[in-house]
Design an enzyme around this catalytic site. Structure first.
Site, mmCIF file in Angstrom:
data_model
loop_
_atom_site.group_PDB
_atom_site.id
_atom_site.type_symbol
_atom_site.label_atom_id
_atom_site.label_comp_id
_atom_site.label_asym_id
_atom_site.label_seq_id
_atom_site.Cartn_x
_atom_site.Cartn_y
_atom_site.Cartn_z
ATOM 1 N N ARG A 67 0.825 -1.211 0.000
ATOM 2 C CA ARG A 67 0.000 0.000 0.000
ATOM 3 C C ARG A 67 0.858 1.260 0.000
ATOM 4 O O ARG A 67 0.519 2.256 -0.660
ATOM 5 C CB ARG A 67 -0.919 -0.021 1.227
ATOM 6 C CG ARG A 67 -1.937 1.110 1.269
ATOM 7 C CD ARG A 67 -2.969 0.857 2.358
ATOM 8 N NE ARG A 67 -4.002 1.876 2.377
ATOM 9 C CZ ARG A 67 -4.154 2.767 3.357
ATOM 10 N NH1 ARG A 67 -3.331 2.755 4.403
ATOM 11 N NH2 ARG A 67 -5.128 3.653 3.313
ATOM 12 N N ASP A 72 2.550 6.095 -2.727
ATOM 13 C CA ASP A 72 3.669 6.904 -3.204
ATOM 14 C C ASP A 72 3.488 7.235 -4.683
ATOM 15 O O ASP A 72 3.521 8.400 -5.085
ATOM 16 C CB ASP A 72 4.988 6.165 -2.982
ATOM 17 C CG ASP A 72 6.191 6.977 -3.440
ATOM 18 O OD1 ASP A 72 6.153 8.215 -3.292
ATOM 19 O OD2 ASP A 72 7.153 6.383 -3.944
ATOM 20 N N SER A 81 7.820 10.407 -1.703
ATOM 21 C CA SER A 81 7.287 11.571 -0.986
ATOM 22 C C SER A 81 6.405 11.140 0.179
ATOM 23 O O SER A 81 6.298 11.850 1.182
ATOM 24 C CB SER A 81 6.505 12.478 -1.934
ATOM 25 O OG SER A 81 5.423 11.785 -2.544
ATOM 26 N N GLU A 93 2.563 13.993 3.720
ATOM 27 C CA GLU A 93 1.453 13.218 3.154
ATOM 28 C C GLU A 93 0.878 12.249 4.172
ATOM 29 O O GLU A 93 -0.255 11.779 4.025
ATOM 30 C CB GLU A 93 1.927 12.459 1.912
ATOM 31 C CG GLU A 93 2.312 13.359 0.755
ATOM 32 C CD GLU A 93 2.927 12.611 -0.414
ATOM 33 O OE1 GLU A 93 2.691 11.393 -0.546
ATOM 34 O OE2 GLU A 93 3.664 13.244 -1.199
ATOM 35 N N ASN A 99 -4.117 8.649 4.446
ATOM 36 C CA ASN A 99 -2.972 8.048 5.137
ATOM 37 C C ASN A 99 -3.023 8.171 6.657
ATOM 38 O O ASN A 99 -2.477 7.319 7.366
ATOM 39 C CB ASN A 99 -1.671 8.696 4.651
ATOM 40 C CG ASN A 99 -1.387 8.418 3.185
ATOM 41 O OD1 ASN A 99 -1.653 7.330 2.691
ATOM 42 N ND2 ASN A 99 -0.853 9.412 2.491
ATOM 43 N N PRO A 168 -7.297 6.887 -4.573
ATOM 44 C CA PRO A 168 -8.666 6.367 -4.677
ATOM 45 C C PRO A 168 -9.364 6.364 -3.314
ATOM 46 O O PRO A 168 -8.802 5.931 -2.321
ATOM 47 C CB PRO A 168 -8.462 4.940 -5.190
ATOM 48 C CG PRO A 168 -7.110 4.924 -5.810
ATOM 49 C CD PRO A 168 -6.295 5.900 -5.015
ATOM 50 N N THR A 200 -6.816 -8.205 -1.984
ATOM 51 C CA THR A 200 -6.992 -9.623 -1.695
ATOM 52 C C THR A 200 -6.352 -10.004 -0.368
ATOM 53 O O THR A 200 -6.615 -11.073 0.164
ATOM 54 C CB THR A 200 -6.398 -10.493 -2.826
ATOM 55 O OG1 THR A 200 -6.797 -11.847 -2.645
ATOM 56 C CG2 THR A 200 -4.881 -10.434 -2.848
ATOM 57 N N ASP A 251 -10.430 -10.140 2.917
ATOM 58 C CA ASP A 251 -10.831 -11.479 2.495
ATOM 59 C C ASP A 251 -10.918 -12.358 3.742
ATOM 60 O O ASP A 251 -9.909 -12.613 4.399
ATOM 61 C CB ASP A 251 -9.811 -12.044 1.494
ATOM 62 C CG ASP A 251 -10.162 -13.447 1.009
ATOM 63 O OD1 ASP A 251 -11.230 -13.960 1.389
ATOM 64 O OD2 ASP A 251 -9.364 -14.013 0.241
ATOM 65 N N THR A 254 -8.835 -16.063 3.201
ATOM 66 C CA THR A 254 -7.364 -16.066 3.199
ATOM 67 C C THR A 254 -6.863 -14.630 3.365
ATOM 68 O O THR A 254 -6.361 -14.013 2.429
ATOM 69 C CB THR A 254 -6.820 -16.660 1.883
ATOM 70 O OG1 THR A 254 -7.371 -15.919 0.762
ATOM 71 C CG2 THR A 254 -7.196 -18.126 1.741
#
Length: 350
Positions: A67, A72, A81, A93, A99, A168, A200, A251, A254
């Site tokens: 992630r 980044d 950054s 950031e 974050n 996103p 996942t 998930d 798993t």
């Protein structure tokens, strides 16, 4: 943790040595997989060793490191950054909404960088450490290998405001997701669907789940795309007005393994966050066939994910004499060395 917990350091060494040999034969201009082949050939082993050791006590760390690389690259390119702390010149950031109290693994990156500096001082950039850590994290979790293009340099500023808009959102519609990916430089539908598959493994906090469980889009009703049985499960974990920091596995089957179950979950209405479920539940979406393909064919998912990771890793890199190789990933070198500059105002100690 499946592959991650059972792999030994010797097995890791053999695995990464094979990767290095493959990378040495796949070089290209500017960013090259074999960039450190002569100057720091042990960098993959160092990063891999740290991840294996951390996985012993923190099964989340593989997903967290992946992630960090995402966050980044989506914000002004892959320049590390996201790792910079607050300074007199910019706001970190790390404080941005996507974050804050969420992004993690910074101390693990610090450890990787410190061990690399002991062996190869001033050679490997923090941006490349993130890229390598992402690949090895996926690989150790059962996912695909890809040639990591290297030779990035580190930026000298953070982008707090951009971080709030360029990443996103877990509440995004499909149209909004497509815009964010396109603006980042990833305009293929396969980029969006494959890279979303990073969910996942890993966890999400209830704060980004609860709205769709009780008051979806101001309706005072749950998101109709949620599987009713799954809705009951999520409501038990994330009660209305409950603790917003409680973690839910992306998930349930798993949670620490990199596989294609994410797409099976979406087809069953079991996407944990809205932006994930949008890939399958948006009527007539061009993402639906890919969700169906990847849920049935793990090889196709792995192949698409690897291609998109290579593409993402090449977003706006600083190369050559641009930027710098930070000695400490949290601060630019002028502050590390105590040199006064017009931007940071640090008093010289040299």
């Amino acid at each position: 943790m499946g592959v991650s917990r059972s792999i030994s350091c010797s097995a890791l060494g053999a695995l990464i040595l094979g990767c290095l040999l493959l990378q040495a034969s796949n070089s290209n201009a500017q960013l090259r997989p074999d960039f450190y082949f002569r100057t720091c050939p042990g960098v993959f082993l160092i990063v891999g060793k740290v991840i294996v050791e951390e996985l012993g006590s923190d099964p989340r760390i593989a997903a967290s490191l992946l992630r960090l690389h995402f966050h980044d690259c989506f914000v002004n390119g892959c320049d590390a950054s996201v790792l910079l702390d607050n300074s007199t010149s910019f706001r970190s950031e790390k404080d941005a909404a996507p974050n804050a109290n969420s992004a993690r693994g910074f101390d693990v990156v610090d450890r990787m960088k410190a061990e690399i500096e002991e062996v190869c001082p001033g050679t490997v950039s923090c941006a490349d450490v993130l890229a390598i850590a992402a690949q090895i994290s996926v690989l150790l979790s059962g996912g695909p290998w890809w040639p990591v293009s290297l030779g990035r340099r580190d930026g000298s500023q953070a982008f707090f405001d951009l971080s709030n808009t360029a990443l996103p959102s877990p509440f995004a519609t499909l149209a909004e997701l497509k815009t964010v990916f396109r603006d980042a430089g990833l305009n293929r539908t396969s980029d969006l669907v494959a890279l979303s598959g990073a969910h996942t493994f890993g966890r999400a906090q209830c704060i980004v789940i609860t709205p769709r469980l009780y008051n979806f889009n101001g309706t005072n009703k749950p998101d109709p795309s949620i599987n009713p049985t799954f809705l009951t499960q999520l409501r038990k974990l994330c009660p209305e007005n409950g603790n917003p920091t409680v973690l839910a596995n992306f998930d349930l089957a798993t949670p620490n393994r990199f596989d294609s179950h994410y797409y099976t979950n979406l087809r069953q209405g079991k996407g944990v966050i809205q932006s994930d479920q949008e890939l399958f539940s948006t009527p007539g979406a061009d993402t639906i066939p890919l969700v169906e393909l990847y849920s049935k064919n793990t090889f196709e998912f792995f192949k698409a994910f690897a291609k998109s990771m290579v593409r993402m890793g090449k977003l706006k890199p600083l190369t050559g004499t641009q930027g710098e190789v930070r000695l400490n990933c949290r601060v630019v070198n002028s502050r590390t060395r105590g040199v006064e500059t017009e931007d940071d105002g640090v008093v010289s100690s040299i």
